[in-house]
Design an enzyme around this catalytic site. Structure first.
Site, PDB file in Angstrom:
ATOM      1  N   LYS A 276      -5.175   2.316  -6.656  1.00 64.58           N
ATOM      2  CA  LYS A 276      -5.547   0.926  -6.415  1.00 64.58           C
ATOM      3  C   LYS A 276      -6.578   0.823  -5.286  1.00 64.58           C
ATOM      4  CE  LYS A 276      -2.943  -1.357  -9.352  1.00 64.58           C
ATOM      5  NZ  LYS A 276      -1.920  -2.311  -8.925  1.00 64.58           N
ATOM      6  N   ASP A 407      13.648   0.534  -1.429  1.00 61.64           N
ATOM      7  CA  ASP A 407      12.716  -0.386  -2.061  1.00 61.64           C
ATOM      8  C   ASP A 407      13.215  -0.794  -3.448  1.00 61.64           C
ATOM      9  OD1 ASP A 407       9.944  -1.581  -1.869  1.00 61.64           O
ATOM     10  OD2 ASP A 407       9.733  -0.462  -3.737  1.00 61.64           O
ATOM     11  N   GLU A 436      16.411  -3.630   0.037  1.00 67.42           N
ATOM     12  CA  GLU A 436      15.275  -4.544  -0.023  1.00 67.42           C
ATOM     13  C   GLU A 436      15.246  -5.128  -1.428  1.00 67.42           C
ATOM     14  OE1 GLU A 436      11.203  -5.806  -1.066  1.00 67.42           O
ATOM     15  OE2 GLU A 436      12.247  -4.073  -1.891  1.00 67.42           O
ATOM     16  N   TYR A 548      -2.977  -1.469   0.904  1.00 61.28           N
ATOM     17  CA  TYR A 548      -4.064  -0.872   0.120  1.00 61.28           C
ATOM     18  C   TYR A 548      -5.246  -0.413   0.973  1.00 61.28           C
ATOM     19  CZ  TYR A 548      -1.374  -3.592  -3.227  1.00 61.28           C
ATOM     20  OH  TYR A 548      -0.347  -4.130  -3.959  1.00 61.28           O
TER      21      TYR A 548
END
Length: 676
Positions: A276, A407, A436, A548
């Site tokens: 990404k 996560d 999370e 990112y």
């Protein structure tokens, strides 16, 4: 919770032995909780603490007294005895304490766990035959009835004593001999003999409850201030990847703000396939570092560190540096892989493909993450996958990590998490897992039940007074308070909530004050202290997110609220009332944009009162404190004055309360310690 135990006519399995007291051989019979059976019909009902009738463990803290309650009864008028037994799950030996009858067949007992770990407890009930005989004998004695045969019956019970220790056996033998020599029933009625027989008589109708689970954690499981750090953004040169040495250099600043836990986003190699770009762009540009969560590359997978961060030895140095500053490291555990992760070549059967043979990438419709693939927990080789993921956690524990933020656990099988957490905590009972999961409430609670130590919450989006009060009343009520430990994050790399997007200092202060005082555990994502607030237009997401890209900041830039956070964390450390969440109740104030509440420490010796503004304008209001008390020297006393936790100023109460004024532009929160 209601347990009806109907016991077959069978006797307990017995293991026997002999010992000598005054040259007289005495039988010794012992019974284990697991082997207990009975010939009676005791009912053991409404046991506390239980979660879902004992399917999941209730949660407690090591070194603190655990109260256990149950309704226990049987037919007839015989005297009932009850004991509480407990042990660590992996141990064989039981500890026991008698339970006390209070009223209406309600019994209570307690114990203090001396070590962290997974425990089981059980309740035993039996007929105290000697106490029953003694009670009947005394009633007949008061009525003037002939007691010759009754005394002989009582002496006969002494000859059946079997299971006590040497001291109890000595008392029983002495009193029995005294009765045989004198014929005086007084020998059978001493308090000393009553205690010895309670310990030693055969419990022929012993009834045992099922074994109930209990998780005992260390104090950090209940209280802590978390600072979320993105390691690659801790350097000082723009666009240059940060290192663990850069992270170490930042630690004094974080410690000075009073944080207890430094939580690192993923530190692993990042894949290059489908990498990404900035702002989650589908295509990356030259030099884009990729998403932190596209884990795995040619350099390794979940048990490797990104080479630009440094070496594994550098990471261990970071852990050691945190310890020197009285902080712990929490590591992100994300069960997902980039297409370059070594597991895709080593274990292709762990991943799913589409009918045309192409890779099935991660999706969260309408988004598709082609830089991420998820392991297939339904594969034929799922057992090996489970073991590999467990071994990843154990590997990082060996490097000094004892806290893991997991996560998106709600997207993986619940039975996997229950197994993994159990497997890890049997080996390392001090390990903490934070879930999370911003998802449906019952899923979040389900994860907490099955073993997650702490949980993310909806606090991030609760802004109105009625919302906050309703939500906290839910989290602090039963049964949630027995299994759900909230961690109030004010922001995350994924979430820049609407109310912070204006960048107003008072709002940032109000939100962190609410998080730090309502919950005993809270967290901030780095940049919050700098009031970072630029969103992607129309979304609750950060513009130019460092998920990112690499960011470089001036961590002491003008306008930061680091001193404010420092003072909040200092107040938390100095007041035990702020280190727990459950003992909280709201105080009615007439201003709809001011929330006020009182918190009390577990031992009831520390009481705090907070008033926090939820809107920007100044507020004047009355806080009634006539119902608030403080524990002093073992007694409860009404509040006489309050002391400001930040400034130290003291104010006496008048007419059972205090009038306060808040100017949010200066400080939206007032925090007080109650004085008696």
């Amino acid at each position: 919770m209601c347990i009806y135990i109907y016991v077959r006519n069978s006797y307990p399995h017995e293991t026997g032995g002999r010992f000598h007291v005054s040259d007289i051989v005495v039988n010794k019979t012992t019974q284990t909780i697991e082997s207990a059976a009975a010939g009676g019909a005791f009912h053991i009902e409404d046991v506390y603490p239980l979660v879902d009738s004992g399917r999941f463990p209730a949660k407690r803290i090591v070194g603190e007294r655990i109260d256990v309650w149950a309704d226990i009864y049987r037919d007839g008028h015989d005297v009932v005895a009850v004991a509480l037994g407990w042990r660590l799950e992996q141990e064989r030996e039981w500890h026991r304490e008698p339970m006390t009858h209070y009223s209406n067949d309600r019994w209570g007992g307690s114990f203090v766990p001396e070590a962290c770990g997974r425990y089981v407890f059980a309740i035993e009930a039996w007929t105290d035959e000697f106490a029953t005989w003694r009670h009947g004998f005394e009633l007949k004695q008061q009525a003037g009835v002939d007691l010759t045969l009754d005394a002989i019956e009582g002496a006969g019970l002494l000859t059946k004593a079997q299971a006590g220790g040497h001291a109890a056996a000595s008392v029983i033998l002495r009193q029995c001999e005294d009765f045989l020599q004198t014929g005086e029933a007084a020998s059978l009625l001493t308090a000393e003999l009553k205690e010895a027989m309670a310990e030693s008589q055969l419990r022929s109708d012993l009834t045992r409850s099922p074994l109930f689970p209990l998780m005992v954690d260390r104090p950090r499981a209940r209280a802590g201030a978390w600072y979320e750090m993105v390691p690659r953004s801790q350097g000082k040169t723009p666009h240059q990847h940060g290192t663990f040495m850069d992270c170490i250099a930042r630690l004094p600043d974080i410690a000075a703000m009073g944080f207890d836990v430094v939580y690192l986003t993923p530190i692993h190699p990042i894949g290059r396939a489908n990498r990404k770009g900035r702002n989650n762009a589908v295509t990356s540009a030259e030099g884009d570092p990729g998403s932190l969560y596209a884990i795995g590359g040619a350099e390794g997978g979940h048990d490797a560190v990104h080479p630009e961060l440094g070496t594994l030895e550098d990471f261990r140095s970071f852990v050691a540096a945190c310890r020197r500053l009285d902080m712990e490291v929490a590591l992100d555990f994300a069960v997902q892989c980039s297409p370059d992760h070594p597991w895709l070549k080593q274990h292709p059967q762990w991943f799913r493909r589409r009918p045309d043979g192409s890779m099935r990438y991660a999706e969260n419709p309408p988004k598709k993450y082609e830089d991420i693939v998820n392991p297939d927990f339904a594969s034929e080789d799922a057992g090996a996958l489970w073991n590999a993921l467990r071994d990843v956690v154990l590997f990082w524990i060996d490097q000094g990590v004892s806290i893991f933020r997991v996560d998106n656990p709600h997207t993986k099988p619940f039975r996997f998490w229950e197994w993994l957490i159990h497997e890890v905590q049997l080996r390392h009972p001090d390990v903490i897992f934070l879930a999370e999961a911003f998802t449906r409430p019952k899923l979040m609670k389900g994860l907490a039940k099955l073993g997650f130590t702490q949980s993310y919450t909806y606090f991030t989006w609760r802004t109105q007074k009625w919302e906050l009060e309703q939500y906290l009343n839910e989290l602090t009520a039963y049964p949630e308070r027995d299994f759900y430990r909230p961690n109030f994050f004010v922001n995350t790399p994924d979430i820049l909530p609407w109310h912070l997007q204006s960048g107003e200092t008072w709002m940032f202060k109000s939100r962190v004050a609410l998080a730090a005082t309502l919950s005993s555990t809270y967290g901030v994502y780095n940049g919050f202290e700098l009031l970072e607030h630029d969103p992607i237009p129309g979304k609750e997401e950060y513009l130019d997110s460092e998920k990112y890209e690499i960011k470089v900041r001036d961590w002491s830039q003008p306008g930061n609220i680091k001193p404010y956070i420092r003072d909040l964390n200092r107040a938390r450390r100095e007041n035990a009332a702020l280190q727990q969440t459950s003992n909280l109740r709201f105080i009615p104030v007439e201003d709809g944009n001011v929330i006020s509440f009182v918190k009390e420490s577990i031992d009831q010796t520390n009481t705090t009162v907070m008033a926090i503004a939820l809107s920007r304008e100044p507020h004047e209001f009355w806080v009634p404190l006539d119902s608030v008390q403080v524990g002093v020297a073992g007694e409860r006393r009404h509040v006489a004055a309050v002391e400001n936790l930040i400034t130290g100023e003291r104010y006496p109460l008048e007419w059972g309360g205090i009038r306060l004024r808040i100017d949010p532009v200066r400080d939206p929160a007032l925090l007080f310690r109650c004085l008696a």
